[in-house]
Design a protein around this motif. Structure first.
Motif, PDB file in Angstrom:
ATOM      1  N   UNK A  37      -8.108  21.778  51.037  1.00  0.00           N
ATOM      2  CA  UNK A  37      -9.066  20.723  51.333  1.00  0.00           C
ATOM      3  C   UNK A  37      -8.398  19.368  51.530  1.00  0.00           C
ATOM      4  N   UNK A  38      -7.135  19.239  51.103  1.00  0.00           N
ATOM      5  CA  UNK A  38      -6.434  17.963  51.242  1.00  0.00           C
ATOM      6  C   UNK A  38      -6.152  17.618  52.695  1.00  0.00           C
ATOM      7  N   UNK A  39      -6.226  18.561  53.597  1.00  0.00           N
ATOM      8  CA  UNK A  39      -6.009  18.258  55.012  1.00  0.00           C
ATOM      9  C   UNK A  39      -7.097  17.344  55.556  1.00  0.00           C
ATOM     10  N   UNK A  40      -8.253  17.307  54.913  1.00  0.00           N
ATOM     11  CA  UNK A  40      -9.352  16.466  55.406  1.00  0.00           C
ATOM     12  C   UNK A  40      -9.409  15.095  54.732  1.00  0.00           C
ATOM     13  N   UNK A  41      -8.525  14.823  53.772  1.00  0.00           N
ATOM     14  CA  UNK A  41      -8.523  13.540  53.078  1.00  0.00           C
ATOM     15  C   UNK A  41      -7.662  12.525  53.819  1.00  0.00           C
ATOM     16  N   UNK A  42      -7.979  11.261  53.619  1.00  0.00           N
ATOM     17  CA  UNK A  42      -7.200  10.191  54.233  1.00  0.00           C
ATOM     18  C   UNK A  42      -5.865  10.045  53.520  1.00  0.00           C
ATOM     19  N   UNK A  43      -4.968   9.347  54.153  1.00  0.00           N
ATOM     20  CA  UNK A  43      -3.661   9.080  53.546  1.00  0.00           C
ATOM     21  C   UNK A  43      -3.826   8.364  52.214  1.00  0.00           C
ATOM     22  N   UNK A  44      -4.753   7.408  52.163  1.00  0.00           N
ATOM     23  CA  UNK A  44      -4.980   6.665  50.925  1.00  0.00           C
ATOM     24  C   UNK A  44      -5.483   7.577  49.810  1.00  0.00           C
ATOM     25  N   UNK A  45      -6.361   8.505  50.139  1.00  0.00           N
ATOM     26  CA  UNK A  45      -6.884   9.431  49.144  1.00  0.00           C
ATOM     27  C   UNK A  45      -5.789  10.370  48.649  1.00  0.00           C
ATOM     28  N   UNK A  46      -4.957  10.868  49.553  1.00  0.00           N
ATOM     29  CA  UNK A  46      -3.853  11.754  49.157  1.00  0.00           C
ATOM     30  C   UNK A  46      -2.876  11.006  48.262  1.00  0.00           C
ATOM     31  N   UNK A  47      -2.584   9.757  48.606  1.00  0.00           N
ATOM     32  CA  UNK A  47      -1.673   8.969  47.785  1.00  0.00           C
ATOM     33  C   UNK A  47      -2.276   8.720  46.407  1.00  0.00           C
ATOM     34  N   UNK A  48      -3.575   8.476  46.367  1.00  0.00           N
ATOM     35  CA  UNK A  48      -4.266   8.266  45.084  1.00  0.00           C
ATOM     36  C   UNK A  48      -4.118   9.498  44.183  1.00  0.00           C
ATOM     37  N   UNK A  49      -4.289  10.686  44.748  1.00  0.00           N
ATOM     38  CA  UNK A  49      -4.152  11.922  43.979  1.00  0.00           C
ATOM     39  C   UNK A  49      -2.715  12.097  43.499  1.00  0.00           C
TER      40      UNK A  49
END
Length: 130
Positions: A37-49
């Motif tokens: 599901x991480x393929x649909x997240x923004x760069x900012x969201x991935x960095x936050x995780x």
């Protein structure tokens, strides 16, 4: 006079990924492999995780792969996780008449060996001993 129309430029996912260190890129690849599901997240969201993982000491792909167990979007994710651990991973055949308080099992025992990250409506479970 301030320019109220100015907006901070949004970094594209490709630009963000290209700017990662080799270690962080490998970590993101492991996350994406195990959590598609991480393929649909923004760069900012991935960095936050990834930042949240880092707060728990997970900074490499190997650590992520070793620590990651499961995720759920359930309102009672902790209880559901303990049931998953006991019945699926430990393959315990429980008698149908047995009543188990899975949440209480989490609270009393499992919460000491695992930690969770709540992110975008999902609860991710990780071993504290990776």
């Amino acid at each position: 006079k301030a320019n109220l129309d100015y907006q901070e430029p949004v970094q594209s996912g490709a630009d963000w990924y290209d700017s990662l260190t080799e270690q962080d890129a490998e970590l993101y690849d492991a996350i994406e492999d195990m959590c598609p599901e991480f393929t649909k997240y923004t760069a900012e969201q991935c960095q936050e995780f990834m930042d949240e993982l880092s707060e728990h000491g997970i900074t490499t792909a190997e650590q992520f792969e070793s620590a990651y167990y499961w995720q759920s979007d359930s309102w009672n994710a902790e209880a559901e996780f303990v049931e998953y651990i006991v019945t699926e991973l430990d393959c315990a055949e429980l008698p149908q008449f047995l009543v188990i308080d899975w949440q209480r099992s989490w609270d009393a025992n499992y919460r000491h060996d695992f930690f969770t990250i709540e992110f975008k409506g999902d609860t991710y479970f990780f071993s504290s001993h990776f």
